[in-house]
Design an enzyme around this catalytic site. Structure first.
Site, PDB file in Angstrom:
ATOM      1  N   HIS A 197       0.851  -1.192   0.000  1.00 11.92           N
ATOM      2  CA  HIS A 197       0.000   0.000   0.000  1.00 11.92           C
ATOM      3  C   HIS A 197       0.889   1.245   0.000  1.00 11.92           C
ATOM      4  CE1 HIS A 197      -3.884  -2.063   0.581  1.00 11.92           C
ATOM      5  NE2 HIS A 197      -3.129  -2.975   1.170  1.00 11.92           N
ATOM      6  N   ALA A 222      -1.929  -2.366  -5.082  1.00  8.99           N
ATOM      7  CA  ALA A 222      -1.845  -1.278  -4.110  1.00  8.99           C
ATOM      8  C   ALA A 222      -0.420  -0.769  -3.935  1.00  8.99           C
ATOM      9  CB  ALA A 222      -2.426  -1.701  -2.762  1.00  8.99           C
ATOM     10  N   ASP A 250      -5.237 -15.611  -8.146  1.00  6.72           N
ATOM     11  CA  ASP A 250      -6.655 -15.953  -8.225  1.00  6.72           C
ATOM     12  C   ASP A 250      -7.275 -15.594  -9.573  1.00  6.72           C
ATOM     13  OD1 ASP A 250      -6.691 -13.205  -8.026  1.00  6.72           O
ATOM     14  OD2 ASP A 250      -8.117 -13.113  -6.367  1.00  6.72           O
ATOM     15  N   GLY A 251      -6.465 -15.076 -10.499  1.00  4.16           N
ATOM     16  CA  GLY A 251      -6.997 -14.684 -11.797  1.00  4.16           C
ATOM     17  C   GLY A 251      -7.733 -13.364 -11.774  1.00  4.16           C
ATOM     18  N   ASP A 274      -4.526 -13.840   0.936  1.00  7.41           N
ATOM     19  CA  ASP A 274      -5.225 -12.600   1.305  1.00  7.41           C
ATOM     20  C   ASP A 274      -6.679 -12.942   1.615  1.00  7.41           C
ATOM     21  OD1 ASP A 274      -5.457  -9.923   1.906  1.00  7.41           O
ATOM     22  OD2 ASP A 274      -5.653  -9.253  -0.165  1.00  7.41           O
ATOM     23  N   LEU A 307     -11.925  -4.671  -5.285  1.00  6.23           N
ATOM     24  CA  LEU A 307     -11.492  -5.907  -4.648  1.00  6.23           C
ATOM     25  C   LEU A 307     -11.254  -5.671  -3.161  1.00  6.23           C
ATOM     26  CD1 LEU A 307      -8.981  -7.227  -7.336  1.00  6.23           C
ATOM     27  CD2 LEU A 307     -11.116  -8.334  -6.666  1.00  6.23           C
TER      28      LEU A 307
END
Length: 387
Positions: A197, A222, A250-251, A274, A307
């Site tokens: 981040h 991020a 995860d695509g 995550d 997301l």
């Protein structure tokens, strides 16, 4: 079993973290691995658990970024009981150890989370410590973190973090927002520090690495993007053999081409989930610090479509590495076990199947990475009927 009695787990393929052994067994004594041996060499007196035919036995997966699981969110319930539920929810996906992750929150929530981890570790060996993802982040890259909680570290934060003794402490921060010397202080106190981040430049990232920063939290996501005249954190991560970078495969979070690029870096790619509460749970919605999150089409999103963590687990991440990225299964498994163990400084006790290592293992079908059993410190849990 008696505390020091030996037993064995045998499989058609045992992958020790470096190479595969056909028709082998892992001998366990108490909580640790005593030996790896051909199945045919096992004494007749030893108790043997045979994993399903065709299944592999490999080091258990290590997830350094777990926000929740089993319909529990760590931020919402920073207690030992919640941690036990989260660990159990992920174990059925081959995760034998993890870092519960607290995203940016109040000082009171941070203190409660640190206390909960310290209290639970003695009875939950799968909890390795804690990952504080924030609050020392860039307000320009908050993601779903609450902007009003993002802040710079103060004296009481230093004392709180430096006094933690409950296992591994991983701190994700934006180095450009940290005071001079703060990263070095954390590292000197035994913490692992990761960039995330962040809008750090390449030069700021390299300076942070010189202070001891070694990790990159969900690489690409991020953070300042890779560009022609400002390489940013991504280039610094990919070019450094001392860097470890988490990848959400995860695509949804990162395009396969970018994931492939990361896999070709000289550092250590690590699979992370995550994960949010739906992993191992039953609910399609949950509350994240006052925001309603909906699960669907393989992702967790806010009402605005952003997301918010993920609904993937580590077994699926391994499978995606093979199917989406074309990685050999052995390399995908290393990204889920050896690499995170090394990053956390636990590479001499976790992440491999070798004498002296803790008996953390997962048995799974190599075609779809469906887990049939997992062992944590030699203790077995089954997840499907034996063949």
């Amino acid at each position: 079993m008696n505390g020091c009695s030996q037993r064995a787990v045998a499989a058609d393929v045992v992958f020790d973290g470096e190479k595969r052994h056909d028709d082998f067994a892992v001998v366990i004594e108490d909580t640790r691995i005593a030996a790896l041996t051909p199945r045919s060499d096992l004494p007749s007196s030893i108790e043997v658990y045979n994993v399903p035919q065709g299944a592999w036995l490999a080091p258990g997966f290590i997830d350094t970024q777990v926000n929740g699981g089993g319909d529990v969110l760590f931020n919402a319930d920073p207690t030992p009981a919640a941690l036990a539920k989260i660990a159990q929810a992920h174990r059925k996906f081959g995760v034998t150890s993890l870092l519960p992750t607290l995203i940016t929150d109040s000082d009171e929530a941070m203190a409660a989370a640190l206390d909960a981890v310290s209290a639970v570790m003695a009875r939950e060996p799968g909890i390795l410590g804690i990952h504080l993802e924030g609050p020392f982040l860039s307000p320009e890259k908050p993601g779903v973190h609450r902007r009003e909680f993002i802040r710079r570290p103060q004296v009481h934060h230093r004392k709180m973090l430096q006094s933690f003794r409950g296992g591994v402490l991983l701190v994700t921060l934006a180095p450009e927002e940290a005071p001079d010397g703060f990263i070095a202080e954390l590292v000197a106190a035994g913490a692992k520090v990761s960039l995330g981040h962040s809008m750090a430049t390449y030069e700021q990232t390299r300076a942070a690495m010189a202070e001891g920063l070694t990790g990159f939290t969900h690489l690409f996501n991020a953070m300042r993007p890779l560009s022609a005249r400002e390489p940013g954190p991504v280039a610094a991560a990919l070019e450094s053999p001392d860097a470890s970078y988490g990848l959400i495969v995860d695509g949804e979070h990162v395009a396969p081409a970018m994931l492939g690029l990361a896999m070709r870096g000289v550092g250590r790619p690590m699979l992370v989930s995550d994960a949010m509460p739906p992993v191992g749970g039953t609910k399609a919605e949950f509350d994240l610090l006052g925001r309603r999150i909906t699960v669907g089409d393989g992702s967790c999103r806010t009402q605005e479509g952003a997301l918010a963590g993920s609904s993937i687990e580590m077994a699926s991440a391994v499978r995606n590495c093979v199917r989406l990225l074309g990685l050999p299964l052995e390399r995908a498994l290393r990204c889920a076990s050896c690499h995170p163990a090394d990053f956390l400084g636990l590479g001499r006790s976790l992440g491999r199947l070798a004498p002296g290592y803790r008996a953390d293992m997962a048995a799974f079908d190599p075609k779809d990475i469906s887990v049939s059993a997992a062992w944590v410190a030699g203790d077995r849990s089954d997840y499907c009927p034996r063949a």
